[in-house]
Design an enzyme around this catalytic site. Structure first.
Site, PDB file in Angstrom:
ATOM      1  N   ASP A 133       2.450  -6.767   2.332  1.00  0.00           N
ATOM      2  CA  ASP A 133       1.427  -5.987   3.037  1.00  0.00           C
ATOM      3  C   ASP A 133       2.013  -4.719   3.658  1.00  0.00           C
ATOM      4  O   ASP A 133       1.407  -4.113   4.548  1.00  0.00           O
ATOM      5  CB  ASP A 133       0.697  -6.805   4.106  1.00  0.00           C
ATOM      6  CG  ASP A 133      -0.595  -6.124   4.576  1.00  0.00           C
ATOM      7  OD1 ASP A 133      -1.264  -5.491   3.740  1.00  0.00           O
ATOM      8  OD2 ASP A 133      -0.918  -6.207   5.772  1.00  0.00           O
TER       9      ASP A 133
ATOM     10  N   ASN B 105      -2.777  -1.307  10.738  1.00  0.00           N
ATOM     11  CA  ASN B 105      -3.565  -1.799  11.877  1.00  0.00           C
ATOM     12  C   ASN B 105      -2.957  -2.996  12.589  1.00  0.00           C
ATOM     13  O   ASN B 105      -3.663  -3.800  13.188  1.00  0.00           O
ATOM     14  CB  ASN B 105      -5.001  -2.144  11.423  1.00  0.00           C
ATOM     15  CG  ASN B 105      -5.798  -0.928  11.034  1.00  0.00           C
ATOM     16  OD1 ASN B 105      -6.052  -0.054  11.840  1.00  0.00           O
ATOM     17  ND2 ASN B 105      -6.165  -0.853   9.754  1.00  0.00           N
TER      18      ASN B 105
ATOM     19  N   THR C 110      -7.824   1.435   2.659  1.00  0.00           N
ATOM     20  CA  THR C 110      -9.149   1.883   3.070  1.00  0.00           C
ATOM     21  C   THR C 110      -9.115   3.278   3.686  1.00  0.00           C
ATOM     22  O   THR C 110     -10.127   3.980   3.662  1.00  0.00           O
ATOM     23  CB  THR C 110      -9.778   0.898   4.075  1.00  0.00           C
ATOM     24  OG1 THR C 110      -8.920   0.761   5.213  1.00  0.00           O
ATOM     25  CG2 THR C 110      -9.985  -0.463   3.437  1.00  0.00           C
TER      26      THR C 110
ATOM     27  N   HIS D 125       0.831  -1.199   0.000  1.00  0.00           N
ATOM     28  CA  HIS D 125       0.000   0.000   0.000  1.00  0.00           C
ATOM     29  C   HIS D 125       0.871   1.258   0.000  1.00  0.00           C
ATOM     30  O   HIS D 125       2.066   1.202   0.313  1.00  0.00           O
ATOM     31  CB  HIS D 125      -0.884   0.050   1.256  1.00  0.00           C
ATOM     32  CG  HIS D 125      -1.637  -1.201   1.546  1.00  0.00           C
ATOM     33  ND1 HIS D 125      -2.824  -1.526   0.925  1.00  0.00           N
ATOM     34  CD2 HIS D 125      -1.376  -2.225   2.412  1.00  0.00           C
ATOM     35  CE1 HIS D 125      -3.259  -2.680   1.389  1.00  0.00           C
ATOM     36  NE2 HIS D 125      -2.407  -3.126   2.295  1.00  0.00           N
TER      37      HIS D 125
ATOM     38  N   TYR E 262      -9.427   4.503  10.440  1.00  0.00           N
ATOM     39  CA  TYR E 262      -8.129   4.628  11.102  1.00  0.00           C
ATOM     40  C   TYR E 262      -7.330   5.727  10.419  1.00  0.00           C
ATOM     41  O   TYR E 262      -7.581   6.056   9.250  1.00  0.00           O
ATOM     42  CB  TYR E 262      -7.349   3.309  11.077  1.00  0.00           C
ATOM     43  CG  TYR E 262      -6.963   2.828   9.687  1.00  0.00           C
ATOM     44  CD1 TYR E 262      -5.765   3.240   9.088  1.00  0.00           C
ATOM     45  CD2 TYR E 262      -7.770   1.948   8.978  1.00  0.00           C
ATOM     46  CE1 TYR E 262      -5.412   2.806   7.817  1.00  0.00           C
ATOM     47  CE2 TYR E 262      -7.416   1.504   7.711  1.00  0.00           C
ATOM     48  CZ  TYR E 262      -6.227   1.934   7.133  1.00  0.00           C
ATOM     49  OH  TYR E 262      -5.877   1.504   5.877  1.00  0.00           O
TER      50      TYR E 262
ATOM     51  N   ARG F  74     -14.739  -4.110  10.671  1.00  0.00           N
ATOM     52  CA  ARG F  74     -14.014  -3.144  11.493  1.00  0.00           C
ATOM     53  C   ARG F  74     -13.341  -2.072  10.640  1.00  0.00           C
ATOM     54  O   ARG F  74     -12.858  -1.054  11.161  1.00  0.00           O
ATOM     55  CB  ARG F  74     -12.988  -3.856  12.369  1.00  0.00           C
ATOM     56  CG  ARG F  74     -11.977  -4.664  11.607  1.00  0.00           C
ATOM     57  CD  ARG F  74     -11.049  -5.468  12.516  1.00  0.00           C
ATOM     58  NE  ARG F  74     -10.341  -6.499  11.790  1.00  0.00           N
ATOM     59  CZ  ARG F  74      -9.308  -6.284  10.991  1.00  0.00           C
ATOM     60  NH1 ARG F  74      -8.862  -5.051  10.824  1.00  0.00           N
ATOM     61  NH2 ARG F  74      -8.708  -7.277  10.369  1.00  0.00           N
TER      62      ARG F  74
END
Length: 304
Positions: free
Chosen positions: A257, A262, A84, A40, A56, A137
């Site tokens: 990742d 998070n 997100t 990301h 977040y 979540r």
């Protein structure tokens, strides 16, 4: 805008763990053309503000840091997945794709009312998929018809769909998932409960999905997110990812990742994550499929 202003405008969550400041150089050397197929970019927030509806607020983790990590780990290319925290504002993703000079492809988030011109611009930048997130979540899932409308919009572009869900969501969403006509890539093996057996009911259902529906692929990523045993080796996750690599060698992808959004318990060393690859793909042929052949076929098949 100054760094000081940026941090005052977007202060990371109090419990936010920043990405590893000095990841080790992996002992395993990825093959030429290897792709980090799940990563990301976050911001930087002064140029690409985080979405008002986000669940977040991260620390900035931009394209320069991502590409430096790519080179440090020995990879050639990236697949950058829209975060997100940026919602459906894909500007940070597109900026990174333009800067990558063909060495990155993208997975965007779009809304059902996205225009044809916006889709064409995303495609020209290097986007080849959309992502549907069902993790409550992080987002509030929409009705199935909403996602089908998006699939209808992207059909002419030849894009595929990336899905993120929890293991408990698979059974209730089975009919919807198996109705999707595109290639479907599932993030992080559908987040299995690694305290259960690999051949148990939960992960067995996920393997059945891949076995009965050859348009489904899986990312064998994020041991740090799934493990109960923890670092450095994440031994409880290796049997799950290894099983998929052996059973579906032409439909698996791997990614770091980065920058690991998070995470709560620890922040992984990306070099150590790379060193797990030979444990899940023990032969050179399996590693080449996982890291080179599969991601190139899925994301760069339109490039000679």
């Amino acid at each position: 805008m100054s760094e000081k202003t940026t941090q005052s405008a977007f202060t990371p969550d109090a419990d936010w763990l920043a990405y590893h400041p000095a990841p080790s150089r992996p002992r395993f050397r990825p093959p030429p053309g290897a792709v980090d197929a799940h990563c990301h970019v976050f911001g930087p927030g002064d140029r690409f503000p985080y979405a008002p509806e986000r669940n977040y607020t991260p620390c900035d983790a931009g394209k320069d840091e991502l590409f430096a990590l790519r080179d440090h780990l020995g990879f050639d290319r990236n697949v950058i997945v829209q975060a997100t925290c940026h919602g459906a504002d894909n500007r940070a993703l597109v900026d990174a794709l333009h800067a990558a000079d063909g060495r990155a492809r993208g997975v965007a988030t779009v809304r059902a009312d996205v225009s044809d011109a916006e889709l064409a611009d995303l495609h020209a930048a290097g986007v080849r998929a959309v992502r549907f997130n069902f993790v409550r979540r992080l987002v509030e899932p929409k009705p199935d018809r909403y996602y089908h409308r998006i699939v209808e919009r992207i059909a002419s572009l030849g894009w595929h769909v990336v899905i993120y869900f929890e293991a408990a969501d698979l059974a209730p969403r089975w009919d919807f998932l198996t109705s999707l006509p595109t290639t479907v890539v599932v993030d992080h093996m559908g987040r299995p409960d690694v305290t259960e057996p690999v051949d148990g009911q939960g992960f067995g259902l996920f393997q059945r999905l891949l076995r009965e529906h050859p348009n489904f692929w899986s990312k064998v990523s994020c041991p740090e997110r799934l493990s109960v045993a923890g670092p450095p080796g994440y031994p409880d996750v290796i049997p799950f990812s290894g099983a998929l690599v052996r059973a579906f060698p032409d439909r698996v992808l791997w990614g770091t990742d980065w920058p690991h959004p998070n995470m709560r318990g620890h922040m992984p060393d990306d070099g150590a994550l790379v060193d797990l690859i030979p444990r899940i793909a023990p032969t050179e042929e399996l590693r080449t499929r996982l890291l080179v052949d599969n991601p190139h076929r899925l994301y760069w098949s339109d490039q000679p």
